[in-house]
Design a protein around this motif. Structure first.
Motif, PDB file in Angstrom:
ATOM      1  N   ASP A   7       0.916  -1.131  -0.118  1.00 27.65           N
ATOM      2  CA  ASP A   7       0.043   0.027   0.030  1.00 27.65           C
ATOM      3  C   ASP A   7       0.798   1.198   0.060  1.00 27.65           C
ATOM      4  OD1 ASP A   7      -1.817   1.768   0.252  1.00 27.65           O
ATOM      5  OD2 ASP A   7      -2.788   1.135   2.127  1.00 27.65           O
ATOM      6  N   LEU A   8       0.777   2.026  -0.923  1.00 24.42           N
ATOM      7  CA  LEU A   8       1.639   3.208  -0.977  1.00 24.42           C
ATOM      8  C   LEU A   8       0.787   4.351  -0.648  1.00 24.42           C
ATOM      9  CD1 LEU A   8       3.749   5.173  -2.180  1.00 24.42           C
ATOM     10  CD2 LEU A   8       2.947   5.116  -4.366  1.00 24.42           C
ATOM     11  N   ALA A   9       1.537   5.111   0.446  1.00 29.94           N
ATOM     12  CA  ALA A   9       0.764   5.989   1.281  1.00 29.94           C
ATOM     13  C   ALA A   9       1.628   7.313   1.440  1.00 29.94           C
ATOM     14  CB  ALA A   9       0.345   5.638   2.532  1.00 29.94           C
ATOM     15  N   ASP A  10       0.714   8.406   1.700  1.00 29.08           N
ATOM     16  CA  ASP A  10       1.749   9.754   1.845  1.00 29.08           C
ATOM     17  C   ASP A  10       2.048   9.796   3.271  1.00 29.08           C
ATOM     18  OD1 ASP A  10       2.206  12.136   2.169  1.00 29.08           O
ATOM     19  OD2 ASP A  10       0.118  13.005   1.841  1.00 29.08           O
ATOM     20  N   ASP A  11       3.266   9.855   3.631  1.00 28.37           N
ATOM     21  CA  ASP A  11       4.095   9.897   4.881  1.00 28.37           C
ATOM     22  C   ASP A  11       3.583  11.422   5.398  1.00 28.37           C
ATOM     23  OD1 ASP A  11       5.600  10.091   7.185  1.00 28.37           O
ATOM     24  OD2 ASP A  11       7.402   9.114   6.095  1.00 28.37           O
ATOM     25  N   VAL A  12       2.739  11.321   6.123  1.00 30.68           N
ATOM     26  CA  VAL A  12       2.082  12.695   6.613  1.00 30.68           C
ATOM     27  C   VAL A  12       2.881  13.044   8.087  1.00 30.68           C
ATOM     28  CG1 VAL A  12      -0.228  12.441   5.735  1.00 30.68           C
ATOM     29  CG2 VAL A  12       0.232  11.381   8.158  1.00 30.68           C
ATOM     30  N   TYR A  13       3.728  12.236   8.579  1.00 28.05           N
ATOM     31  CA  TYR A  13       4.583  12.487   9.643  1.00 28.05           C
ATOM     32  C   TYR A  13       5.943  13.313   9.009  1.00 28.05           C
ATOM     33  CZ  TYR A  13       0.906  10.110  11.948  1.00 28.05           C
ATOM     34  OH  TYR A  13      -0.367   9.652  12.450  1.00 28.05           O
ATOM     35  N   LEU A  14       6.211  13.508   7.895  1.00 29.36           N
ATOM     36  CA  LEU A  14       7.381  14.140   7.546  1.00 29.36           C
ATOM     37  C   LEU A  14       7.550  15.616   8.107  1.00 29.36           C
ATOM     38  CD1 LEU A  14       7.919  12.944   3.968  1.00 29.36           C
ATOM     39  CD2 LEU A  14       9.461  12.383   6.132  1.00 29.36           C
ATOM     40  N   PRO A  15       8.561  16.029   8.925  1.00 31.20           N
ATOM     41  CA  PRO A  15       8.507  17.639   9.417  1.00 31.20           C
ATOM     42  C   PRO A  15       8.545  18.380   8.094  1.00 31.20           C
ATOM     43  CG  PRO A  15      10.560  16.506   9.816  1.00 31.20           C
ATOM     44  CD  PRO A  15       9.679  15.325   9.241  1.00 31.20           C
ATOM     45  N   ALA A  66      -6.294  17.067  -1.348  1.00 30.14           N
ATOM     46  CA  ALA A  66      -7.531  16.870  -0.843  1.00 30.14           C
ATOM     47  C   ALA A  66      -8.084  15.660  -1.468  1.00 30.14           C
ATOM     48  CB  ALA A  66      -8.412  17.941  -0.857  1.00 30.14           C
ATOM     49  N   PHE A  67      -8.849  14.901  -0.389  1.00 28.22           N
ATOM     50  CA  PHE A  67      -9.496  13.718  -1.326  1.00 28.22           C
ATOM     51  C   PHE A  67      -8.527  12.535  -1.241  1.00 28.22           C
ATOM     52  CE2 PHE A  67     -12.004  17.455  -2.833  1.00 28.22           C
ATOM     53  CZ  PHE A  67     -13.152  17.041  -1.903  1.00 28.22           C
ATOM     54  N   SER A  68      -7.151  12.549  -0.706  1.00 25.70           N
ATOM     55  CA  SER A  68      -6.249  11.633  -0.887  1.00 25.70           C
ATOM     56  C   SER A  68      -5.935  11.180  -2.450  1.00 25.70           C
ATOM     57  CB  SER A  68      -6.709  10.290  -0.280  1.00 25.70           C
ATOM     58  OG  SER A  68      -7.013  10.640   1.133  1.00 25.70           O
ATOM     59  N   ILE A  69      -5.907  12.269  -3.167  1.00 23.88           N
ATOM     60  CA  ILE A  69      -5.333  12.456  -4.606  1.00 23.88           C
ATOM     61  C   ILE A  69      -4.008  12.315  -4.664  1.00 23.88           C
ATOM     62  CG2 ILE A  69      -5.657  13.476  -6.606  1.00 23.88           C
ATOM     63  CD1 ILE A  69      -8.273  14.927  -5.900  1.00 23.88           C
ATOM     64  N   PRO A  70      -3.416  11.197  -5.162  1.00 25.67           N
ATOM     65  CA  PRO A  70      -1.993  11.070  -5.166  1.00 25.67           C
ATOM     66  C   PRO A  70      -1.445  12.199  -6.193  1.00 25.67           C
ATOM     67  CG  PRO A  70      -3.086   8.862  -5.689  1.00 25.67           C
ATOM     68  CD  PRO A  70      -4.131  10.065  -5.759  1.00 25.67           C
ATOM     69  N   VAL A  71      -0.582  12.971  -5.715  1.00 27.62           N
ATOM     70  CA  VAL A  71       0.450  14.063  -6.664  1.00 27.62           C
ATOM     71  C   VAL A  71       1.822  13.573  -6.476  1.00 27.62           C
ATOM     72  CG1 VAL A  71       0.973  16.411  -6.690  1.00 27.62           C
ATOM     73  CG2 VAL A  71      -1.366  15.849  -6.038  1.00 27.62           C
ATOM     74  N   GLY A  97       3.131  28.599  -6.966  1.00 29.88           N
ATOM     75  CA  GLY A  97       4.408  28.747  -6.369  1.00 29.88           C
ATOM     76  C   GLY A  97       5.630  27.824  -6.717  1.00 29.88           C
ATOM     77  N   GLN A  98       4.958  26.922  -7.719  1.00 28.59           N
ATOM     78  CA  GLN A  98       6.078  25.673  -7.787  1.00 28.59           C
ATOM     79  C   GLN A  98       6.457  25.804  -9.441  1.00 28.59           C
ATOM     80  OE1 GLN A  98       7.882  23.398  -6.179  1.00 28.59           O
ATOM     81  NE2 GLN A  98       7.072  24.524  -4.499  1.00 28.59           N
ATOM     82  N   PRO A  99       7.734  26.161  -9.499  1.00 32.76           N
ATOM     83  CA  PRO A  99       8.505  26.088 -10.731  1.00 32.76           C
ATOM     84  C   PRO A  99       8.601  24.752 -11.350  1.00 32.76           C
ATOM     85  CG  PRO A  99      10.185  26.363  -9.012  1.00 32.76           C
ATOM     86  CD  PRO A  99       8.926  26.466  -8.454  1.00 32.76           C
ATOM     87  N   ASP A 100       8.649  23.682 -10.349  1.00 34.60           N
ATOM     88  CA  ASP A 100       8.776  22.350 -10.859  1.00 34.60           C
ATOM     89  C   ASP A 100       7.353  21.737 -11.583  1.00 34.60           C
ATOM     90  OD1 ASP A 100      11.501  22.079 -10.188  1.00 34.60           O
ATOM     91  OD2 ASP A 100      11.177  20.921  -8.512  1.00 34.60           O
ATOM     92  N   GLN A 101       7.426  20.670 -12.237  1.00 36.21           N
ATOM     93  CA  GLN A 101       6.095  20.275 -12.913  1.00 36.21           C
ATOM     94  C   GLN A 101       5.672  19.197 -11.797  1.00 36.21           C
ATOM     95  OE1 GLN A 101       7.207  18.876 -16.738  1.00 36.21           O
ATOM     96  NE2 GLN A 101       6.690  20.802 -17.555  1.00 36.21           N
ATOM     97  N   PHE A 102       4.319  18.964 -11.785  1.00 29.85           N
ATOM     98  CA  PHE A 102       3.754  18.016 -10.930  1.00 29.85           C
ATOM     99  C   PHE A 102       2.697  17.378 -11.485  1.00 29.85           C
ATOM    100  CE2 PHE A 102       6.037  20.147  -7.597  1.00 29.85           C
ATOM    101  CZ  PHE A 102       6.727  19.351  -6.711  1.00 29.85           C
ATOM    102  N   CYS A 103       2.121  16.094 -11.350  1.00 27.98           N
ATOM    103  CA  CYS A 103       1.282  15.448 -11.908  1.00 27.98           C
ATOM    104  C   CYS A 103       0.263  14.618 -11.040  1.00 27.98           C
ATOM    105  CB  CYS A 103       1.643  14.574 -12.992  1.00 27.98           C
ATOM    106  SG  CYS A 103       2.922  15.104 -14.156  1.00 27.98           S
ATOM    107  N   ILE A 104      -0.910  14.736 -11.156  1.00 21.30           N
ATOM    108  CA  ILE A 104      -1.864  13.678 -10.737  1.00 21.30           C
ATOM    109  C   ILE A 104      -1.712  12.260 -11.017  1.00 21.30           C
ATOM    110  CG2 ILE A 104      -4.221  13.004 -10.126  1.00 21.30           C
ATOM    111  CD1 ILE A 104      -5.125  15.854  -9.964  1.00 21.30           C
ATOM    112  N   LEU A 105      -1.399  11.458  -9.866  1.00 19.60           N
ATOM    113  CA  LEU A 105      -1.474  10.047 -10.423  1.00 19.60           C
ATOM    114  C   LEU A 105      -2.492   9.388 -10.400  1.00 19.60           C
ATOM    115  CD1 LEU A 105       0.353   7.319 -11.061  1.00 19.60           C
ATOM    116  CD2 LEU A 105       0.852   7.275  -8.633  1.00 19.60           C
ATOM    117  N   ASN A 106      -2.974   8.869 -11.486  1.00 21.95           N
ATOM    118  CA  ASN A 106      -4.554   8.253 -11.269  1.00 21.95           C
ATOM    119  C   ASN A 106      -4.257   6.744 -11.633  1.00 21.95           C
ATOM    120  OD1 ASN A 106      -7.159   7.892 -11.174  1.00 21.95           O
ATOM    121  ND2 ASN A 106      -7.304   8.359 -13.510  1.00 21.95           N
ATOM    122  N   ALA A 107      -4.420   6.025 -10.867  1.00 22.00           N
ATOM    123  CA  ALA A 107      -4.377   4.508 -11.086  1.00 22.00           C
ATOM    124  C   ALA A 107      -5.598   3.981 -11.848  1.00 22.00           C
ATOM    125  CB  ALA A 107      -4.383   3.547  -9.707  1.00 22.00           C
ATOM    126  N   THR A 108      -5.533   3.334 -12.866  1.00 20.42           N
ATOM    127  CA  THR A 108      -6.584   3.350 -13.989  1.00 20.42           C
ATOM    128  C   THR A 108      -7.143   1.521 -13.895  1.00 20.42           C
ATOM    129  OG1 THR A 108      -5.134   2.777 -15.683  1.00 20.42           O
ATOM    130  CG2 THR A 108      -5.981   4.829 -15.455  1.00 20.42           C
TER     131      THR A 108
END
Length: 189
Positions: A7-15, A66-71, A97-108
């Motif tokens: 299970d791949l999750a977001d590590d919400v405890y990173l400072p 939000a909604f646990s959407i993977p980014v 405010g982000q110069p880097d590119q990001f994407c939504i990862l949608n598992a199909t």
């Protein structure tokens, strides 16, 4: 040796990490159906998506909006698209405010593989819960385990009936660790 899955999750405890908000369409209004990224099917989009930063902090290679959407950062998106091209939609998303590119990862891919007996606890919606449209469906899955023999060739997928989980193969896990993708947390299922 059977294939292992995580299970791949977001590590919400990173400072000092960032937190992303509700996805917005090109018009600046919240997307009407943000849940479409959690159902294991191709997304139906016409607009470019913008993601507001809800809490400033360190950008991560993998996090949830939000909604646990993977980014994911574009380098992670490229890796996953190369390794599992039939399992994902990579949807470009601008982040304020982000110069880097990001994407939504949608598992199909949606795979019916939860092993009810091997999981810690599984609860189903019952008629007395007052949600007849959900009767018989998963209400909760604790300490989820899957049956690897039912996964087929999927490397990234959502679990049928419990689409909260984003599952990756051990091969994907190792690749993300190899590139030191930040924000990832894995739990074997």
């Amino acid at each position: 040796m059977p294939m292992r899955y995580f299970d791949l999750a977001d590590d919400v405890y990173l400072p000092k990490r960032w937190e992303l908000g509700h996805p917005l369409g090109a018009n600046g209004h919240p997307l009407e159906d943000p849940w479409q990224f959690r159902v294991g099917a191709r997304a139906q989009l016409t607009d470019r998506i913008q993601l507001p930063v809800k809490t400033s902090g360190t950008p991560l290679d993998f996090s949830h909006a939000a909604f646990s959407i993977p980014v994911v950062h574009v380098r992670v998106a490229s890796l996953l698209a190369e390794m599992a091209p039939h399992d994902v939609d990579i949807i470009p998303a601008g982040i304020q405010g982000q110069p880097d590119q990001f994407c939504i990862l949608n598992a199909t891919r949606l795979v019916q593989c939860i092993d009810d007996k091997a999981s810690g606890e599984v609860r189903y919606w019952r008629p007395e819960d007052g949600r007849p449209e959900k009767t018989g469906q998963y209400r909760a899955v604790y300490q989820m385990r899957i049956d690897p023999s039912k996964v087929g060739d999927a490397k990234i997928f959502r679990t049928w009936g419990w689409t909260i989980a984003l599952i990756v193969s051990e091969e994907i896990k190792k690749a993300l660790e190899r590139i030191e993708a930040t924000g990832t947390k894995f739990k074997q299922v």
